[in-house]
Scaffold this active site. Structure first.
Site, short mmCIF file in Angstrom:
data_model
loop_
_atom_site.label_atom_id
_atom_site.label_comp_id
_atom_site.label_asym_id
_atom_site.label_seq_id
_atom_site.Cartn_x
_atom_site.Cartn_y
_atom_site.Cartn_z
N CYS A 2 42.51 35.16 51.25
CA CYS A 2 42.66 33.92 51.74
C CYS A 2 41.41 34.42 53.18
O CYS A 2 41.57 35.91 53.08
CB CYS A 2 44.06 33.73 52.88
SG CYS A 2 45.19 33.59 52.57
N ARG A 27 37.76 35.03 48.58
CA ARG A 27 38.79 35.86 48.41
C ARG A 27 39.81 35.22 48.46
O ARG A 27 41.17 35.09 48.44
CB ARG A 27 38.73 36.25 50.50
CG ARG A 27 37.57 36.72 51.31
CD ARG A 27 37.48 36.88 52.09
NE ARG A 27 38.32 37.59 52.65
CZ ARG A 27 38.64 38.59 52.89
NH1 ARG A 27 37.74 39.54 53.02
NH2 ARG A 27 39.76 39.11 53.83
N TRP A 75 44.21 31.61 49.05
CA TRP A 75 45.05 32.61 48.06
C TRP A 75 46.14 31.84 48.35
O TRP A 75 46.41 32.92 48.80
CB TRP A 75 43.78 33.30 47.46
CG TRP A 75 44.72 34.46 46.35
CD1 TRP A 75 44.12 34.14 45.46
CD2 TRP A 75 45.77 35.25 46.11
NE1 TRP A 75 44.49 34.40 43.88
CE2 TRP A 75 45.40 35.29 44.50
CE3 TRP A 75 46.66 35.69 46.47
CZ2 TRP A 75 46.58 35.94 44.11
CZ3 TRP A 75 47.68 36.38 45.95
CH2 TRP A 75 47.66 36.65 45.20
N ASN A 101 45.95 35.44 57.56
CA ASN A 101 45.65 36.48 56.22
C ASN A 101 46.51 37.75 55.49
O ASN A 101 46.65 38.32 57.17
CB ASN A 101 44.16 36.32 56.15
CG ASN A 101 43.67 37.78 54.80
OD1 ASN A 101 44.11 37.46 53.98
ND2 ASN A 101 42.95 38.48 55.17
N GLY A 102 46.75 37.81 54.77
CA GLY A 102 48.25 38.71 54.89
C GLY A 102 50.02 37.70 54.66
O GLY A 102 50.09 36.66 54.33
N GLU A 486 37.92 47.78 30.55
CA GLU A 486 36.26 47.28 31.12
C GLU A 486 36.24 45.83 30.89
O GLU A 486 36.15 44.93 31.07
CB GLU A 486 35.47 47.57 31.92
CG GLU A 486 34.62 47.21 32.53
CD GLU A 486 35.07 46.93 33.97
OE1 GLU A 486 36.38 47.12 35.14
OE2 GLU A 486 34.61 45.60 34.71
N LYS A 490 37.48 42.47 31.90
CA LYS A 490 35.94 41.19 32.12
C LYS A 490 36.62 39.74 31.94
O LYS A 490 36.66 38.93 31.53
CB LYS A 490 34.64 41.64 31.91
CG LYS A 490 34.49 42.89 32.83
CD LYS A 490 33.99 42.07 33.88
CE LYS A 490 34.51 42.49 35.17
NZ LYS A 490 35.54 42.95 35.44
N GLU A 493 39.61 37.63 32.52
CA GLU A 493 39.26 37.35 34.30
C GLU A 493 38.33 36.15 33.93
O GLU A 493 38.39 35.41 35.16
CB GLU A 493 38.55 38.60 35.33
CG GLU A 493 38.64 40.05 35.78
CD GLU A 493 37.79 40.68 36.51
OE1 GLU A 493 37.98 41.00 37.82
OE2 GLU A 493 37.15 41.34 35.98
N HIS A 509 49.46 53.50 17.15
CA HIS A 509 51.03 53.44 18.19
C HIS A 509 51.26 52.22 18.49
O HIS A 509 52.31 52.18 19.53
CB HIS A 509 50.88 54.38 18.55
CG HIS A 509 50.74 55.83 18.67
ND1 HIS A 509 51.24 56.80 17.66
CD2 HIS A 509 49.71 56.35 18.14
CE1 HIS A 509 50.96 57.51 17.18
NE2 HIS A 509 49.73 57.86 17.25
N LYS A 608 38.20 37.60 45.44
CA LYS A 608 37.50 39.26 44.97
C LYS A 608 37.90 40.54 45.65
O LYS A 608 38.54 42.03 44.81
CB LYS A 608 36.44 38.99 45.17
CG LYS A 608 35.69 40.03 45.11
CD LYS A 608 34.10 39.50 45.12
CE LYS A 608 33.19 40.63 44.56
NZ LYS A 608 33.49 41.70 43.37
#
Ligand code: G6P
Length: 613
Positions: A2, A27, A75, A101-102, A486, A490, A493, A509, A608
């Site tokens: 946020c 954000r 968010w 935010n939080g 990575e 990517k 995402e 395995h 982000k």
């Protein structure tokens, strides 16, 4: 997550708040809202589900020219993205507006008090109750700032909060509680601004101060005061921040992600500024430890999340290879709760582009309690991580706007290479000829990264052929393993394709059971000491009718006719291969996402900076 913004001054606040939200949209972007208020216009509130553009469309032509306001881009944590759950939230009388935010951990208990009295909440958020609590205190005659301190004492969690009272036009109060969600305050000419991070303020001022956890701000157009949780006045220092605003524009590129991928030659060039070959030496700005402290180290722990953790995995190789110190990597969120064994000879290196990722900050706090020397690799001036660590090695890539990290990973890997060479030299574990060879090889990386970018047309062509698949496997060994992780990350995402990254030795395995003609494999196969093993893995995939896209060293012929697609990477020293090898992973994911019409810069559900657990 946020983003929050506030403005109080003499100019119309609406456009300033909306422009600030635009800069913070990375954000969170599932809904947005704004509250404007001043003596002449009362309290105006608008909210809209979806990206900021929806809010802008909704308020077009109706924004009052009020000179103070707050805004929020969300968010979702508590309650789905909807108009009702979008911030700002108000108390029932419409007097108090808050953006937050939080997470408020005890919001159920706080709400219950009001529900017992028959109060009605309009949202499912943990935030709305904060407006109720503030209004309750204001009704009792408390001053707005005192009321905010009181509410912060009641509402448990880690969060940042802005609040306004319609009866006190032009006054904004702010709280930072715990380590989630920063607040930076900008000092302008007859005006003040507040935001979750620096990027939103920079068009207006570079004179800023950061709110620390447990601090509160009282902000008016012509006044600024800070207090601690007990109401004692705090003196804060104001710093002038350098920041490249131009870098925050897309320029000729269609997306920020593509622009940032293309900035990587410069990124690595900059990260090399401390490298000199003759005599071989790497000077790392921001490493605060004496030679004696470096010699006393017995272990290095690297922590980070997402792409930053993948950079840490490459860094572990460098620390062990060049400094010969036992090194391990941990996901910050696992590290913080595991009760890790740490002491004052364990160097903790945290990697965080934002410097605000809540789990990484918590991991750093854990290390601080254990007395560990700490250095953080960070891209954001003044971020919380930089204030916990003893020293900061800055990535200095300029702002990274696309949600999926690219250039900051490249910077992090190279800075870890530099740190490892420095530690190795000080400890006497790095042979000077190896140091010279690595420094010379590193100086070649910007050109090699530039050459990797020239593979883009080939990768776009491969993307065209493979964009309709729904599952991918990425395999790598050694330094190729973090790249496999990575590459898969990517792709997930930005294109929403299911992708798994595996250490190639693990393939037999489990993952091998998935392989058929519907699941292509990306094989990262540079010509290193485990190349033959990778070659066997490629054979095994082909034997099960899986397609293979192989990334190989310059001039490699061994996979011709075996893999379906062979992409030769520019020549680079094997130790530095990840810096070049990551570029095609990024470009492949980017072009597949574009082919699929995905929202590359702002993928669904992501943000982000992850400031909640
Ligand atoms: C989020 C972003 C990733 C990033 C990770 C860590 O998940 O989407 O791109 O790698 O956070 O962020 P940090 O700011 O700590 O590097």
């Amino acid at each position: 997550m946020c983003g929050i913004v506030g403005y109080t001054g003499t100019r119309p606040a609406g456009p300033i708040v909306l422009e600030g939200l635009r800069r913070l949209e990375y954000r969170g972007y599932d809904s947005a809202g704004i509250a404007l208020f001043d003596r002449d216009h009362g309290l105006f509130v608008a909210r809209a589900t979806g990206k900021l553009d929806r809010l802008i469309q909704r308020v077009e032509g109706t924004l009052p020219p009020a000179v103070a306001g707050i805004g929020h881009t969300r968010w979702a944590t508590h309650g789905e993205p909807s108009d009702q759950n979008a911030h700002p939230h108000l108390d029932p009388s419409g007097r108090v507006a808050v953006v937050h935010n939080g997470i408020i951990e005890n919001y159920h208990a706080l709400r219950a008090r009001f529900l017992e009295r028959g109060a009605v909440f309009l949202s499912e958020t943990d935030t709305e109750v904060l407006a109720f609590l503030l209004a309750e205190r204001l009704e009792r005659g408390e001053d707005l700032l005192d009321a905010l301190r009181g509410v912060a004492g009641e509402a448990q969690g880690a969060y940042a909060l802005l609040a306004v009272d319609a009866e006190e036009p032009g006054r904004i109060v702010a709280a930072r509680v715990g380590n989630a969600g920063g607040i930076v305050i900008g000092l302008g000419d007859g005006e003040h601004l507040l935001a979750s991070d620096l990027g939103a303020l920079i068009p207006h001022t570079r004179r800023v101060t950061f709110l620390e956890p447990g601090e509160f701000a009282d902000v008016r157009a012509d006044g600024l005061a800070f207090v601690d949780a007990d109401g004692r006045t705090i003196e804060k220092t104001v710093a002038v921040q350098p920041y490249d605003v131009v870098a925050a524009a897309k320029g000729r590129f269609r997306h920020f992600m593509l622009k940032e991928i293309h900035e990587q030659p410069e990124t690595v060039q900059y990260a090399l500024h401390g490298y000199s070959p003759d005599p071989p030496r790497v000077v790392m700005d921001g490493l605060p430890f004496s030679d004696a402290e470096i010699r006393a180290l017995t272990r290095v722990v690297l922590i980070g999340m997402g792409t930053s953790m993948h950079a840490a995995m490459v860094g572990r190789h460098y620390i062990e290879r060049f400094a010969r110190i036992p090194a391990e990597v941990d996901n910050s969120a696992e590290f913080r709760y595991r009760g890790p064994v740490l002491d004052e000879h364990t160097l903790v290196i945290s990697i965080s582009q934002s410097g605000e990722t809540v789990d990484t900050l918590a991991g750093m706090e854990e290390a601080r309690r254990a007395g560990c020397p700490q250095v953080t690799i960070c891209n954001t001036p003044g971020a919380q991580a930089t204030r916990i660590a003893h020293g900061t090695v800055y990535m200095r890539t300029g702002p990274e706007i696309a949600v999926a990290s690219t250039k900051t990973m490249v910077a992090s890997m190279l800075l870890l290479h530099g740190i490892a060479l420095h530690l190795g030299r000080v400890r006497g574990t790095l042979d000077p000829s190896l140091a010279r060879q690595q420094i010379e090889a590193a100086l070649h990386v910007p050109a090699a990264v530039g050459a990797a970018l020239e593979l883009e047309p080939r990768l776009a062509e491969i993307a065209d052929r493979y964009s309709r698949y729904e599952d991918f496997l990425f395999l790598g060994r050694g330094l190729g393993y973090p790249l496999a992780l990575e590459g898969a990350l990517k792709l997930k995402e930005v294109s929403y394709i299911h992708a798994e990254g595996y250490a190639a030795g693990e393939m037999k395995h489990g993952p091998i059971a998935l392989i058929d003609e519907r699941m292509p494999t990306v094989a990262i196969a540079p010509h290193d000491e485990v190349f033959d093993k990778m070659l066997s893995n490629i054979e095994q995939v082909r034997a099960r009718h899986g397609s293979v896209i192989a990334f190989v060293s310059h001039g490699e012929r061994a996979v011709d006719g075996l893999a379906n697609e062979v992409v030769e990477l520019p020549a680079v020293d094997p130790a530095l291969f990840p810096l070049v090898g990551v570029v095609p992973m990024q470009l492949l994911a980017y072009h597949i996402a574009v082919q699929r019409g995905a929202d590359v810069d702002q993928p669904r559900n992501l943000a982000k900076t992850v400031t909640v657990e």
